[in-house]
Design an enzyme around this catalytic site. Structure first.
Site, short mmCIF file in Angstrom:
data_model
loop_
_atom_site.label_atom_id
_atom_site.label_comp_id
_atom_site.label_asym_id
_atom_site.label_seq_id
_atom_site.Cartn_x
_atom_site.Cartn_y
_atom_site.Cartn_z
N ASP A 308 27.84 34.44 44.36
CA ASP A 308 28.90 34.48 43.36
C ASP A 308 28.55 33.43 42.29
OD1 ASP A 308 31.15 35.02 41.93
OD2 ASP A 308 32.51 34.97 43.63
C1 BGC Z 1 34.09 36.09 40.92
C2 BGC Z 1 33.50 37.40 41.32
C3 BGC Z 1 32.89 38.09 40.12
C4 BGC Z 1 31.90 37.16 39.47
C5 BGC Z 1 31.23 37.77 38.26
C6 BGC Z 1 33.15 35.25 40.07
O1 BGC Z 1 33.77 34.13 39.55
O2 BGC Z 1 34.47 35.37 42.07
O3 BGC Z 1 34.48 38.22 41.91
O4 BGC Z 1 32.30 39.30 40.49
O5 BGC Z 1 32.57 35.98 39.05
O6 BGC Z 1 32.10 37.88 37.23
#
Ligand code: BGC
Length: 757
Positions: A308
């Site tokens: 993430d």
């Molecule tokens: C979130 C994810 C997301 C990723 C890309 C992160 O901050 O936890 O759910 O897919 O960002 O945007």
């Protein structure tokens, strides 16, 4: 397709094959073709090429301006494209630079990125990924349906599949082959700010919905790669706040949080995104047990694992388990990460390559990850068209896709109360006469109906809302007529003086009822963490003040997590949960209030009565020792319609015993005594009477949806495979124990004996 031709086309340079039109459907390629092709590509890559492939940067990193602060209008920066995509060979880019774009802008962006990627020595196209979590969230004017919590409330897995297929069509039409969806976290705590991004509190419902969504994305007419996130245990931090420590014993991890991922891996999901948090003191990004032993060795997942946002860096900057960035990279890669969502520095590929040159990470470990990444690129057809977007002329016709989102919105709306305590007859549907006062802070906001990840990350900027879609009050005007609607506008932070104005407006003319739009404005992730899960006091005061006038109060809640409101709920004559129904939600709410649509949504979570009493439907017997111990405001599965449907006569058709491995068939009779057809979700719970690990009071075992015509009686049967009646035993493996089981639908319970094989 002939591999040697493919390879040959590849080696003539990617720019050339980007223009080659090869339309062999990806699904028809053989596994051996794919392996041969990937091996042939891999054998030509340097360590730096491989490190680049394992790097994912945000779009900001190739645009004019600085990350989080791009120059408007957003546009690609030629120098950065050269540096990031050609020199550093970065293999993946994600998201938008802060707000949504029109499809034509997406085409320009994706096309420009792929043209640059084609100039690097390997010529491998970029794998572009995005959060299109309730439709095309970052495409202006795209079709936006309910957020997952609302989709779960439909209990209609086929509809969720159609909705996801439609979303994939739009995402792919912009040239984006990878979606960071679905969320398969199981929502066990209303405080958690990503509650609404889930399919609710039941492991089974999350699993079934998740599989439908994955199949919708990956197996529809325009397939894209799905991402199972956030693997795993993300939704249960001790504090209820985003990305704070969780303490989850392995048995509970496997019982509650793992099964949706297992089911979706089984369904063929292409990618997995990792939980940003820590479990039992170990950040999941360095947890070899979770990332490799469970995911790879046990579940057999062969796809791509992406971190993430910034999570490798956080290993030293926040979690403090690594001394520096390089250590952190080594730990994460060796634990099982394939790609780092870096996303705003260019050091990652450089340090990763260094780690290999220094012998700290074997090159074979990179090969493993790069194979998986190239596998996703191959499956998505990127080697056939260089990842170039399709022709803008082929962009799907919005009208063809809206139906799924609109139906999902209608079917999600959940009528939780309809007593009409002050008016003596049911408050809903609102009849065809009389003035309706519409008020509350979510009444006139399209953002409030869509939630986070809409136009922008937080979903709060109306500038990026879909042009032409109505707010709730606008839809009510359309449905009830302008002259019947009196709107008393309120912002989120409204004051006592504002409430007095609403009351003045209410009293200015005879008013049949007040529809009060409660809830929250959009947020996501840490921004939505809260100290207090109770409904805002100004909203409670508003309900009290209107109730005090004697006017019937209909509450409509637009929001993604259940805030406690025990003090005012008794003052509501009717209560409608709208969740975050999306761009078609306003129409859906108005149609339910007017009776044009007979509501059929069922709550996919337990709505707590008190903040400190949030139990779930599958709580333990010892949690319900007294009458008041499990007394939620609304129960999992609750939901009314405008008909009365009685459930009687439960019978186990397959007899009073069954051998493990066999399927039990249960029948109930539904009688619709109302004058409207009713869509009924029959929810069957299993009750393990005695087990070696304390059993839950109820476990969701099966559900089925049927339409019961007005006045009709019909029998419905549900199947329960007895293999699914097990649990995680003392040794942390799944077992099914013989013994007595109850099967319950509403107040109907039948029992059978499960026999050893
Ligand atoms: C979130 C994810 C997301 C990723 C890309 C992160 O901050 O936890 O759910 O897919 O960002 O945007």
């Amino acid at each position: 397709m002939n591999t040697s031709i493919r390879t040959c086309v590849f080696w003539t340079g990617l720019a050339a094959f980007a223009l080659t039109s090869c339309s062999a459907p990806t699904t028809q390629r053989s596994t051996s073709d794919k392996a041969v092709f990937i091996d042939s590509v891999l054998s030509t890559l340097t360590i730096e090429d491989k490190a680049g492939e394992m790097t994912q940067l945000t779009l900001d990193m190739v645009c004019v301006g600085s990350p989080y602060n791009l120059e408007e209008p957003h546009r690609l920066d030629a120098e950065k494209l050269q540096n990031v995509l050609v020199d550093l060979k970065v293999g993946s880019i994600l998201n938008c630079g802060g707000h949504a774009y029109y499809p034509a802008q997406w085409h320009e962006i994706i096309g420009g990125i792929q043209e640059a990627a084609a100039r690097k020595a390997s010529g491998i196209p970029v794998l572009y990924g995005i959060d299109a979590i309730h439709g095309t969230t970052y495409t202006t004017g795209g079709v936006l349906g309910p957020q997952q919590i609302g989709l779960a409330a439909t209990w209609d897995t086929a509809l969720v599949r159609t909705f996801s297929e439609n979303a994939a069509m739009e995402v792919l039409a912009s040239g984006i082959p990878w979606n960071f969806s679905p969320v398969l976290d199981v929502a066990r705590d209303a405080r958690w700010p990503r509650f609404w991004e889930t399919f609710g509190e039941s492991t089974k419902l999350v699993s079934d919905m998740g599989v439908s969504m994955v199949k919708g994305y990956q197996e529809g007419p325009s397939p894209i790669a799905a991402t199972l996130k956030h693997y795993m245990g993300y939704s249960r931090p001790l504090t209820g706040k985003d990305r704070t420590p969780a303490w989850i014993p392995e048995r509970q991890l496997r019982e509650i949080f793992l099964p949706p991922f297992a089911a979706a891996v089984e369904a063929g999901a292409a990618t997995v995104m990792v939980n940003s948090g820590e479990i039992n003191g170990i950040p999941v990004h360095v947890d070899h047990h979770i990332l490799t032993e469970i995911l790879r060795d046990e579940l057999g997942f062969e796809g791509l694992v992406v971190t993430d946002w910034e999570d490798i860096r956080y290993l030293f900057s926040r979690h403090k388990v690594a001394a520096d960035y390089k250590d952190a990279i080594e730990m994460a890669i060796m634990a099982g990460i394939d790609m780092s969502m870096v996303p705003t520095d260019t050091q990652f590929p450089v340090l990763l390559a260094e780690l290999v040159h220094e012998g700290r990470i074997p090159e074979s470990r990179l090969d493993l990850s790069v194979r998986r990444i190239l596998g996703v690129k191959y499956d998505r057809g990127l080697f056939e068209n260089g990842g170039m977007p399709p022709s803008i002329e082929d962009y799907p016709n919005k009208a063809d896709l809206e139906g799924g989102a609109a139906l999902a919105a209608r079917k999600s709306i959940t009528l939780l109360k309809n007593e009409g305590s002050q008016s003596n007859s049911a408050a809903l549907p609102i009849g065809d006469k009389g003035r309706i006062l519409v008020t509350g802070p979510t009444a006139n906001s399209l953002n409030a109906l869509n939630g986070g990840w809409t136009g922008t990350w937080q979903g709060t900027d109306p500038k990026y809302s879909t042009p032409g879609r109505p707010t709730a009050v606008e839809a009510m005007r359309n449905v009830f007529g302008d002259d019947r609607i009196a709107h008393a506008e309120l912002e989120m932070e409204f004051s006592t003086a504002d409430i007095q104005n609403v009351i003045r407006s209410l009293k200015s003319r005879p008013t049949q009822c007040a529809v009060v739009f409660l809830g929250e404005m959009p947020y996501t992730e840490g921004v939505g963490s809260t100290e207090d899960i109770e409904l805002f006091s100004n909203q409670q005061d508003l309900v009290k003040a209107i109730h005090a006038t004697g006017t019937p109060v209909i509450g409509v809640y637009a929001g993604g997590r259940p805030r406690t409101m025990n003090n005012i709920e008794p003052l509501l004559d009717a209560f409608v949960m709208a969740y975050l129904p999306g761009d078609y939600g306003a129409d859906a709410i108005a149609e339910v209030l007017s009776g044009d649509f007979n509501p059929s949504g069922r709550l996919p979570f337990t709505w707590p009565r008190y903040a400190s009493a949030h139990l779930t439907h599958d709580c333990k017997h010892t949690e319900i020792v007294g009458d008041k111990d499990f007394n939620p405001l609304y129960r999992f599965g609750d939901g009314l319609s405008y008909s009365t449907v009685n459930t009687t006569g439960i019978q186990i058709l397959s007899g009073d015993s069954a051998t493990i491995g066999n399927t039990v068939t249960v029948e109930v009779t539904l009688e619709n005594t109302g004058d409207q057809n009713s869509t009924e979700t029959v929810i069957l719970y299993s009750q393990d009477r005695v087990a070696s690990i304390t059993p839950s009071v109820d476990e969701l075992a099966a559900f089925i949806q049927v339409v019961v015509p007005a006045g009709a009686t019909q029998t419905v049967s549900l199947q329960v495979p007895t293999e699914e009646l097990g649990f995680i035993g003392r040794d942390n493996t799944y077992i099914v124990e013989p013994g007595m089981f109850g099967l319950r639908v509403k107040d109907q319970v039948a029992e059978f004996k499960l026999l050893a094989r």
